[in-house]
Design an enzyme around this catalytic site. Sequence first.
Site, short mmCIF file in Angstrom:
data_model
loop_
_atom_site.label_atom_id
_atom_site.label_comp_id
_atom_site.label_asym_id
_atom_site.label_seq_id
_atom_site.Cartn_x
_atom_site.Cartn_y
_atom_site.Cartn_z
N PHE A 124 49.05 154.57 59.58
CA PHE A 124 47.72 154.53 58.98
C PHE A 124 46.80 153.77 59.94
O PHE A 124 47.03 152.58 60.20
CB PHE A 124 47.85 153.79 57.64
CG PHE A 124 46.57 153.52 56.92
CD1 PHE A 124 45.91 154.54 56.23
CD2 PHE A 124 46.03 152.24 56.88
CE1 PHE A 124 44.73 154.27 55.53
CE2 PHE A 124 44.86 151.97 56.19
CZ PHE A 124 44.21 152.99 55.51
N THR A 159 50.78 149.70 62.39
CA THR A 159 52.20 149.67 62.05
C THR A 159 52.82 151.03 62.31
O THR A 159 52.21 152.06 62.00
CB THR A 159 52.37 149.28 60.56
OG1 THR A 159 51.84 147.99 60.38
CG2 THR A 159 53.84 149.29 60.14
N GLY A 341 67.48 120.64 59.53
CA GLY A 341 67.54 121.16 60.91
C GLY A 341 68.16 122.54 60.98
O GLY A 341 67.78 123.37 61.81
N GLU A 364 47.44 144.74 55.31
CA GLU A 364 46.90 145.51 54.17
C GLU A 364 45.90 144.68 53.35
O GLU A 364 45.82 144.78 52.14
CB GLU A 364 48.04 146.09 53.32
CG GLU A 364 48.89 147.05 54.18
CD GLU A 364 49.53 148.20 53.46
OE1 GLU A 364 49.10 148.52 52.36
OE2 GLU A 364 50.46 148.78 54.04
N GLU A 368 42.32 136.48 51.53
CA GLU A 368 40.89 136.27 51.31
C GLU A 368 40.23 137.58 50.87
O GLU A 368 39.36 137.59 49.98
CB GLU A 368 40.23 135.72 52.60
CG GLU A 368 40.68 134.32 52.99
CD GLU A 368 42.12 134.20 53.50
OE1 GLU A 368 42.69 135.22 53.94
OE2 GLU A 368 42.68 133.09 53.45
N1 CAA Z 1 38.75 152.66 45.83
C1 CAA Z 1 37.80 153.63 45.99
N2 CAA Z 1 36.60 153.38 46.57
C2 CAA Z 1 36.36 152.14 47.00
C3 CAA Z 1 37.30 151.10 46.88
C4 CAA Z 1 38.53 151.40 46.26
N3 CAA Z 1 39.48 150.47 46.11
N4 CAA Z 1 36.79 149.97 47.40
C5 CAA Z 1 35.55 150.28 47.84
N5 CAA Z 1 35.30 151.59 47.59
C6 CAA Z 1 34.06 152.33 47.85
C7 CAA Z 1 32.95 151.66 47.08
O1 CAA Z 1 32.88 152.15 45.76
C8 CAA Z 1 31.73 152.01 47.91
O2 CAA Z 1 31.29 153.31 47.60
P1 CAA Z 1 29.97 153.55 46.71
O3 CAA Z 1 28.86 152.98 47.54
O4 CAA Z 1 29.92 155.03 46.55
O5 CAA Z 1 30.19 152.82 45.44
C9 CAA Z 1 32.27 152.04 49.33
O6 CAA Z 1 33.68 152.22 49.22
C10 CAA Z 1 31.99 150.75 50.06
O7 CAA Z 1 32.56 149.70 49.32
P2 CAA Z 1 32.17 148.18 49.55
O8 CAA Z 1 30.69 148.04 49.54
O9 CAA Z 1 32.95 147.37 48.59
O10 CAA Z 1 32.67 147.97 51.05
P3 CAA Z 1 32.73 146.66 51.94
O11 CAA Z 1 32.31 147.03 53.30
O12 CAA Z 1 32.07 145.52 51.25
O13 CAA Z 1 34.32 146.40 52.05
C11 CAA Z 1 36.43 145.44 51.46
C12 CAA Z 1 35.14 146.14 51.01
C13 CAA Z 1 37.25 145.32 50.19
C14 CAA Z 1 36.17 144.07 52.04
C15 CAA Z 1 37.15 146.36 52.49
O14 CAA Z 1 36.47 146.41 53.72
C16 CAA Z 1 38.56 145.93 52.75
O15 CAA Z 1 39.46 146.22 51.96
N6 CAA Z 1 38.84 145.24 53.90
C17 CAA Z 1 40.18 144.92 54.30
C18 CAA Z 1 40.74 146.00 55.16
C19 CAA Z 1 42.23 146.07 55.10
O16 CAA Z 1 42.86 145.90 54.06
N7 CAA Z 1 42.83 146.36 56.24
C20 CAA Z 1 44.23 146.54 56.30
C21 CAA Z 1 44.54 147.38 57.47
S1 CAA Z 1 45.79 148.54 57.17
C22 CAA Z 1 47.24 147.76 57.29
O17 CAA Z 1 47.36 146.59 57.41
C23 CAA Z 1 48.36 148.70 57.13
C24 CAA Z 1 49.51 148.40 57.96
O18 CAA Z 1 49.66 149.02 58.99
C25 CAA Z 1 50.53 147.46 57.48
#
Ligand code: CAA
Length: 380
Positions: A124, A159, A341, A364, A368
């Site tokens: 992903f 990953t 230890g 993921e 925070e």
């Molecule tokens: N489900 C569906 N839609 C969603 C949603 C959800 N859970 N969360 C947000 N949205 C939609 C919102 O509804 C919005 O759409 P609308 O304007 O139509 O309502 C749009 O997405 C934007 O949402 P936000 O304004 O909330 O977006 P934001 O920029 O403020 O970000 C955040 C929100 C929760 C901080 C997000 O950026 C986030 O989750 N950040 C963390 C990223 C992350 O988890 N990265 C992990 C990397 S992957 C990984 O680690 C996998 C691996 O390989 C192990």
Amino acid sequence: MNFELTREQKLTRQMIREFVNKEIKPLAAEIDKTEKFPLETIDKMRKSGIKGMSYPTEYGGSGSDYITYVLAVEEISKACASTACVYAVNTGLVASILLKFGTEQQKKKYVPELLNKGNKIGAFALTEPNAGSDASAQQTTAVDKGDYYLLNGTKTFITNAEYADTFIVMAMTDKSKGVKGISAFIVEKDMEGFEIGKIEEKCGVRASSTGELILSNVKVPKENLLGNLGEGFKIAMTGLDGGRISIAAQGLGLAEAALHEAIEYTKKRKQFGKPISMNQGIQWEIAECATKIEAARGLVYKAAWLKQEGFPFSKEAAMAKLYATELAMEVANKALQMHGGYGYIKEYPIERIFRDAKITSIYEGTSEIQKIVIARQILK
Ligand code: CAA
């Protein structure tokens, strides 16, 4: 209300435990050292049906429910968090996104091989050097060239990078639309211009591969657009809601493993003429850890149940991840301290569990970010 697993869930968990003890646990220390994931494990998981847990047989799944998949992540994590990481990203994140948002043709082409019908692995690709917690700040671009999209950019900390065949890649198709200008694509490892860059040397989950993806003029066929144009951020967030339950289950499994090591060690280790488990200081720590693990289990299984039954679960998934992964580190830290230890050397599994636990509150979505997700839903 019923807190009991069903007979089938218990029987499948028993099968998973036996599989884990035979095929996964004996390799855990060695693959942590060599940083090489044994791909034979994927084949064995496929043959035992674990690879396709929670999916319909029609798409190569095992026909089991989602809670059974969560039990599998928990059991695997108790033995080897690296293997759980490879498994959770493949089965819990990538296959789930493809099945939910893919066309029938995409589902038939990609999903069965990621599950029990093949040894393919999924990855992903959302994170970029400048788009970590702020996932919407995507700089990878996808330009419509008529028959195909042309993808350019760099993904980081991905990953399964080294071993994956099928990548879900998020890219900006229209910068002027912000979050709504992000789209999702299915990229195959052999597409021209697609390369795996630097593989990271990590503190924990060392046998899972974490690396960079470099996309230089990759021609992605139009039929590999996943979902609608501009739907990529929603697809990523929806996928991560489920992915976060997997990582919560990984945290739970690690916390249980750490407590198990602490109990085993403190019952055997004698100082001042008696096992150290006879000391109230140790007993209180063990009692507190065991109590918090039960609380984490409640949150993890509840979130899994909500998802399984089709209820909204985004907040509960974030709560489960926040609590269970912070707890994994807390219990691992306390368990290591109880080993003194001996906890700090590689002879005892707690040293690896301690290093592995740390990542669960980072990937993921950090703790925070989970708090942001929870607070936004409470306050909206
Ligand atoms: N489900 C569906 N839609 C969603 C949603 C959800 N859970 N969360 C947000 N949205 C939609 C919102 O509804 C919005 O759409 P609308 O304007 O139509 O309502 C749009 O997405 C934007 O949402 P936000 O304004 O909330 O977006 P934001 O920029 O403020 O970000 C955040 C929100 C929760 C901080 C997000 O950026 C986030 O989750 N950040 C963390 C990223 C992350 O988890 N990265 C992990 C990397 S992957 C990984 O680690 C996998 C691996 O390989 C192990």
